[in-house]
Design an enzyme around this catalytic site. Structure first.
Site, PDB file in Angstrom:
ATOM      1  NE  ARG A   1     -24.924  -0.023   0.633  1.00  0.00           N
ATOM      2  CZ  ARG A   1     -24.749  -0.597   1.808  1.00  0.00           C
ATOM      3  NH1 ARG A   1     -25.773  -1.020   2.483  1.00  0.00           N
ATOM      4  NH2 ARG A   1     -23.554  -0.778   2.297  1.00  0.00           N
TER       5      ARG A   1
ATOM      6  CG  ASP B   1     -24.279   2.972   4.795  1.00  0.00           C
ATOM      7  OD1 ASP B   1     -25.475   2.600   4.855  1.00  0.00           O
ATOM      8  OD2 ASP B   1     -23.358   2.441   5.443  1.00  0.00           O
TER       9      ASP B   1
ATOM     10  CE  LYS C   1     -51.877   0.410 -13.585  1.00  0.00           C
ATOM     11  NZ  LYS C   1     -51.124  -0.371 -14.517  1.00  0.00           N
TER      12      LYS C   1
ATOM     13  CG  HIS D   1     -52.348  -2.468  -7.101  1.00  0.00           C
ATOM     14  ND1 HIS D   1     -51.851  -1.218  -6.867  1.00  0.00           N
ATOM     15  CD2 HIS D   1     -51.267  -3.256  -7.353  1.00  0.00           C
ATOM     16  CE1 HIS D   1     -50.525  -1.244  -6.962  1.00  0.00           C
ATOM     17  NE2 HIS D   1     -50.150  -2.468  -7.253  1.00  0.00           N
TER      18      HIS D   1
HETATM   19  C1  BG6 Z   1     -47.081  -4.086  -7.944  1.00  0.00           C
HETATM   20  C2  BG6 Z   1     -46.972  -5.459  -7.358  1.00  0.00           C
HETATM   21  O1  BG6 Z   1     -47.567  -3.183  -6.981  1.00  0.00           O
HETATM   22  O2  BG6 Z   1     -47.980  -4.100  -9.059  1.00  0.00           O
HETATM   23  C3  BG6 Z   1     -46.489  -6.436  -8.428  1.00  0.00           C
HETATM   24  O3  BG6 Z   1     -46.064  -5.450  -6.271  1.00  0.00           O
HETATM   25  C4  BG6 Z   1     -47.383  -6.375  -9.641  1.00  0.00           C
HETATM   26  O4  BG6 Z   1     -46.419  -7.759  -7.926  1.00  0.00           O
HETATM   27  C5  BG6 Z   1     -47.565  -4.951 -10.123  1.00  0.00           C
HETATM   28  O5  BG6 Z   1     -46.778  -7.177 -10.659  1.00  0.00           O
HETATM   29  C6  BG6 Z   1     -48.613  -4.880 -11.209  1.00  0.00           C
HETATM   30  O6  BG6 Z   1     -48.676  -3.585 -11.727  1.00  0.00           O
HETATM   31  P1  BG6 Z   1     -49.228  -3.342 -13.200  1.00  0.00           P
HETATM   32  O7  BG6 Z   1     -49.249  -1.854 -13.350  1.00  0.00           O
HETATM   33  O8  BG6 Z   1     -48.279  -4.031 -14.136  1.00  0.00           O
HETATM   34  O9  BG6 Z   1     -50.597  -3.975 -13.262  1.00  0.00           O
END
Ligand code: BG6
Length: 488
Positions: A50, A93, A182, A240
């Protein structure tokens, strides 16, 4: 016909180029790829933001991001300059349809397939899709990249997926969960399917229980508003932890390609037992951090609402209802402001057979395999041996057989998840990205857990910042005769 996945992308548009994700993660990842000579000379990156900035002002911001987020020992002036030359900028924008015409002028100049990376709020996705569409810069060869969370619950994730699929087909959509980038996470596939020692034991006959912990020492930082609307279950477990669970438990994919891997992960999510109201208390603990020795409590963080009951910690006992995993508990635990940042998977093998040593058997449970993502990226197997000494014939000790990837592979540093994900986007490999079904099944399970928790009126527990969560989380696992593995 050209297969979309065979196209190598040389034009990359980064929406949200001045945002947190770009500055902290994506720009440093580009740097490491440049340093490792992974980028095609023709690659160009257009930052979209922006702020009114000239090309050189934007390059200055990129340079600042590099100085802040790339360790000084790896920064090399020639590499920085080569990378900066790839960056250009377009002020846009995203709410204004005219902005997309300017964007289209830059993109059409390239005359090549483009990857659009949306490092922006999901609230703006639809606006961007429509803007790109009306400016006629969506082609059948472009790629679209969106970050987790895809939505807030099942209904909203379906809406986002529907909007994506209105303009792109599934093979063009890259849904990112950075955990999948990872190295150690990718190594789970090698560990499980390239080592018969493990693959033959990977089932309920040999495995007692599994822990997945993602403990963070950070609090909410400057994201209180976002986080409070989500909570730890939606923020960390929905993608995750469930992705880690899928990779640990899925059946061997027929091939190492996106379709095979994704379809095995989908089967795990389909087999994940829903958490019911009647049993929620023994399977689900949610908690919020209060003030610790040096930290303030969640409800006193900057911008906080003092009445918030959002959870910053959850621990869950999950079950996978299929032949391989019948009866094996999978304990998931994640929280903010815990004592240390530790991300690890611990596989506890059973200890059966006739026991012939003097040592109290209880003090030496079965072998444990510790797959660590943080603080080290390593794999370590706890094995029992005889202590040295002439009088120690019938005693045992437990020691690790360890693989630390930095040391064994003589790496300078472990690549961040984003490096491999960016390369996969450029090369058209979707195996580390989520498909629509995975996202929706994971939401369905989380929605169900939250709903059951709400109906059960189970209380929100509290834990002091800087600790490993509430005592109820210990009880959850102890009830089954198990124990959280603390430490490396
Ligand atoms: C993110 C979350 O997806 O992953 C965060 O939104 C979290 O809240 C982060 O801190 C953790 O990632 P990593 O790679 O540091 O374990």
């Amino acid at each position: 016909m050209i297969l979309e996945s065979t196209i190598k992308i040389e034009s990359f548009v980064l929406f949200g180029a001045l945002g947190n994700l770009s500055i902290r993660k994506l720009i440093p990842a580009w740097y490491y790829l440049e340093r490792d000579d992974m980028l095609n000379d023709a690659l160009q990156i257009l930052g979209v933001g922006r702020q009114e900035l000239s090309k050189s002002q934007f390059q200055e911001k990129v340079n600042e991001a590099l100085s802040t987020y790339v360790s000084a020992e790896y920064l090399d002036a020639d590499i920085v300059s080569k990378l900066l030359n790839r960056f250009n900028y377009c002020c846009c924008d995203l709410q204004d349809s005219n902005s997309y015409q300017e964007l289209s002028a830059s993109i059409n100049k390239w005359n090549k397939p483009v990857a659009y990376y949306l490092a922006i709020s999901p609230k703006l996705f639809e606006r961007v899709f429509d803007g790109l569409n009306s400016a006629k810069i969506i082609t059948s060869l472009c790629r679209i990249i969106v970050e987790k969370p895809i939505g807030y619950d099942l209904a909203s994730s379906k809406e986002i997926n529907a909007k994506l699929l209105k303009h792109f087909n599934e093979s063009q959509i890259y849904r990112i969960d950075h955990y999948l980038g990872k190295e150690t996470v990718q190594n789970l596939i090698a560990l499980r399917f390239a080592n018969s020692l493990f693959s033959s034991q990977w089932n309920s006959k040999s495995i007692d229980y599994v822990e997945i912990t993602a403990a963070e020492s950070v609090g909410i930082e400057d994201r209180w508003g976002y986080f409070d609307g989500m909570g730890q279950l939606r923020d960390m477990v929905q993608s995750h932890l469930l992705q880690l669970l899928c990779l640990i438990t899925m059946e061997p994919p027929n091939r190492l390609n996106d379709q095979s891997i994704r379809s095995e992960k989908v089967k795990v999510l389909e087999a994940l037992k829903p958490l019911f109201e009647e049993s929620i208390e023994s399977n689900f603990i949610s908690a919020q951090y209060t003030a610790g020795e040096n930290e303030i409590g969640y409800i006193h963080e900057e911008g906080a609402d003092i009445t918030s009951v959002t959870e910053t910690f959850v621990s869950i006992k999950a079950e996978i209802q299929n032949w391989r995993w019948k009866g094996v508990p999978f304990y998931l635990r994640t929280g903010k402001r815990m004592s240390n940042k530790t991300t690890q998977i611990v596989i506890h093998f059973k200890s059966d057979g006739h026991y012939i040593f003097d040592q109290d058997r209880e003090s030496l449970k079965g072998n444990t395999l510790i797959i660590s993502l943080h603080p080290t990226e390593s794999i370590s197997l706890q094995v029992f041996t005889k202590p040295y000494g002439v009088d120690k014939h019938s005693t045992l000790r437990s020691d690790p057989m360890s693989l630390d990837f930095i040391k064994t592979q003589k790496l300078l540093n472990i690549p961040s998840g984003y490096q491999s994900l960016l390369m996969d986007i450029l090369n058209g490999n979707q195996s580390l990205f989520l498909c629509k079904e995975e996202v929706e099944l994971a939401w369905q399970w989380c929605d169900n857990a939250l709903e059951a928790h709400k109906k059960s009126n189970q209380e929100l527990y509290y834990y002091p910042a800087g600790t490993n969560g509430p005592k109820e989380s210990e009880l959850l696992i102890q009830k089954n005769g198990h124990k959280w593995h603390e430490g490396k």
